[in-house]
Design an enzyme around this catalytic site. Structure first.
Site, PDB file in Angstrom:
ATOM      1  N   SER A   1      -9.602   2.054   3.129  1.00 47.49           N
ATOM      2  CA  SER A   1      -8.696   2.795   2.104  1.00 47.49           C
ATOM      3  C   SER A   1      -7.978   1.802   1.386  1.00 47.49           C
ATOM      4  O   SER A   1      -7.711   2.404   0.294  1.00 47.49           O
ATOM      5  CB  SER A   1      -8.036   3.725   2.843  1.00 47.49           C
ATOM      6  OG  SER A   1      -7.060   3.048   3.808  1.00 47.49           O
TER       7      SER A   1
ATOM      8  N   LYS B   1       0.849  -1.108   0.117  1.00 51.32           N
ATOM      9  CA  LYS B   1      -0.043  -0.052   0.001  1.00 51.32           C
ATOM     10  C   LYS B   1       0.853   1.273  -0.027  1.00 51.32           C
ATOM     11  O   LYS B   1       1.880   1.040   0.711  1.00 51.32           O
ATOM     12  CB  LYS B   1      -0.907  -0.059   1.207  1.00 51.32           C
ATOM     13  CG  LYS B   1      -1.786   0.999   1.113  1.00 51.32           C
ATOM     14  CD  LYS B   1      -2.808   0.858   2.691  1.00 51.32           C
ATOM     15  CE  LYS B   1      -4.035   1.856   2.797  1.00 51.32           C
ATOM     16  NZ  LYS B   1      -4.761   1.700   3.904  1.00 51.32           N
TER      17      LYS B   1
ATOM     18  N   SER C   1      -9.389  -0.636   7.223  1.00 53.14           N
ATOM     19  CA  SER C   1      -9.087  -0.422   5.767  1.00 53.14           C
ATOM     20  C   SER C   1      -8.419  -1.785   5.239  1.00 53.14           C
ATOM     21  O   SER C   1      -8.118  -1.611   4.079  1.00 53.14           O
ATOM     22  CB  SER C   1      -8.099   0.796   5.796  1.00 53.14           C
ATOM     23  OG  SER C   1      -8.891   1.924   5.741  1.00 53.14           O
TER      24      SER C   1
END
Ligand code: GLN
Length: 502
Positions: free
Chosen positions: A155, A80, A179
């Protein structure tokens, strides 16, 4: 699609060990698929062909020389874009960090490098990890591989979509309020938030430090356990790191038993009912029945303070956000914008930079955070929220006195359509209703796919929560349920039939 891309990370590790494929071949196949499909999925903000292939070549050479390698050596992974990577762009999907090249690696990245996992690229996300749909990325939303008209969660939508679309078998995410787990739920993948402190946060760009936790995104429970073994462990560079041994992979998975006799599973009363999609509840309850068939004792548990967890989170989190994001000031690194008119001072440059560099959701949370921390409101908002946090922790303690694990749906609905909740922040925040309690209490939690909803055929996530430091219990139950459910749902993602020429 090449058959090999459908394999789990553990299967690939075995193939690599047996010499049936090389890491260079495997990494090349992943990179080809990523390049072919990224315009459709937008899961990656940066693709690191060179870096990934260099690691792959190194691992292949070490293997050929007979060196002892880590369990997942040679298996590609995506990271990420809020974990810093030395010399490789790290943007947090924000314009304010566009073009920034970090001078160091996050501890998890160092561990991946040491273990020989080629890092194929950095994945898309909501800006600074704020959101539940990846629509708040400054670089365009990621699409859900089950239906490209729908959100992949957030997210960490990029990591989940990359794994769901067979671009890569493994990814890392970060979970502040869900997330990792909510994107897992809506993309039919496995997402784990380990116990707070079990994985180092050093080099994770902070959102809300007391809630943030890095964890695995995979297609199987075993892969998640293997990845947690690699990235977990004590780190002197993180003051909240737990100084305790990492539960070894064998322990995380070897006790998967056909029988769950003696295991007490608590169904959380507050995390179902109103606001939850009918098909989500049906899939969830069908899996609870499966656990019962495996011998588990099912009880309903009452966690009354969970009703206030969402409200407390949306006070504590923005308070920490407003403080953590103060470092993006146009002075030291990243974007720098001078005011269009008037004097150029430190203050006007900071204001112009933050105005141009941050998106609406980030600004909304900074404003909210500074408000709840301001002198006149501190006790009423932040102070009260911290009290609720303690009550949530006590609810967990009471529940775990009579249960080994707790379960709930991971998210109240399946993937929603783009734009559906963008103009209604409250509706967006409600997605986190079931995931937030675990962050407030620091306990481990994971989502695994438990089927599709009857209304729309989209994946449903099953959440398992365990007491702090008992990540092992969570993996055990998840492993047993995964096996009882049969073929992993991730394998039937429609992306498996997408042509790579697309
Ligand atoms: N969706 C939640 C939020 O917007 C969770 C974010 C996260 O876990 N990073 O805050």
């Amino acid at each position: 699609m090449k058959e090999i891309l459908k394999k789990s990370a553990c299967e690939l590790a075995d193939m690599l060990a047996r010499g049936e494929v090389t890491s260079v071949e495997l990494t090349t196949s992943c990179l080809e698929r990523i390049h072919a499909l990224n315009s459709k999925v937008n899961a990656f903000l940066f693709i690191d062909d060179e870096g990934a292939l260099a690691t792959a070549r190194e691992v292949d050479a070490k293997r050929a020389a007979g060196e002892k390698l880590s369990r997942l050596a040679g298996v590609p992974i995506a990271v990420k874009d809020n974990m810093v990577t030395r010399g490789v762009p790290t943007t947090c999907a924000s314009k304010i960090l566009e073009g920034w090249l970090p001078p160091y690696d996050a501890t998890v990245v160092t561990k991946l490098r040491e273990a020989g996992l080629p890092i194929v690229g950095k994945t898309n996300m909501d800006e600074f990890a704020m959101g539940s749909s990846t629509e708040h990325s400054a670089f365009g939303s990621t699409r859900n591989p089950w239906d490209v008209g729908r959100i992949p969660g957030g997210s960490g939508g990029g990591s989940a979509a990359a794994v769901a679309a067979f671009m890569v078998p493994l990814a890392l995410g970060s979970d502040t309020g869900g997330s990792i787990r909510q994107p897992g739920a809506v993309t039919g993948t496995v997402g784990v938030k380990p116990t707070y402190g079990a994985v180092s946060r050093y080099g994770l760009v902070a959102m809300a430090s007391s809630l943030d936790q890095i964890g695995p995104v995979t297609r199987t429970v075993g892969d998640a356990a293997a990845l947690q073994e690699i990235v977990g462990g004590y780190d002197p560079l993180d003051s909240t790191s737990l100084d305790e041994p990492v539960p070894p992979f064998e322990m995380l998975t070897s006790r998967y038993s056909e029988s769950l006799a003696g295991v007490r599973v608590g169904v959380v009363k507050q995390l179902q009912g109103e606001g939850y999609q009918e098909g989500v509840l049906e899939s969830f309850h069908a899996s609870v029945e499966l656990l019962k068939d495996l011998g588990a004792q099912i009880v309903e548990v009452d966690c009354p303070s969970f009703d206030y967890a969402l409200a407390a989170y949306y006070l504590i989190m923005p308070a920490e956000v407003s403080s953590n994001l103060a470092r993006f000031d146009g002075m030291r690194y990243g974007l720098r914008v001078e005011p269009e008119s008037g004097p150029v001072t430190a203050e006007t440059v900071m204001a112009a930079t933050r105005e141009a560099g941050f998106g609406d959701e980030v600004k909304r949370r900074i404003i909210l955070g500074t408000h709840v921390l301001s002198a006149g409101f501190f006790d009423a908002y932040y102070g009260s929220a911290q009290k609720v946090r303690t009550l949530v922790q006590r609810d967990f303690e009471a529940a775990f006195a009579s249960c080994d694990v707790l379960v709930s749906p991971t998210a109240p609905t399946t993937a929603f359509a783009f734009g559906e909740k963008m103009n209604d922040p409250m509706a967006m925040y409600l997605n986190d209703i079931a995931t937030i309690p675990a962050n407030l209490a620091g306990v481990p939690a994971m989502s695994l796919p438990c089927g599709v909803a009857k209304e729309d055929g989209l994946p449903v996530g099953f959440q398992i929560l365990a007491p702090a430091h008992k990540d092992t219990s969570m993996y055990e139950i998840a492993g047993a349920l995964e096996r009882a459910l049969g073929e992993p749902l991730a394998e039937s993602c429609p992306a498996s039939s997408w042509e790579e020429e697309a």
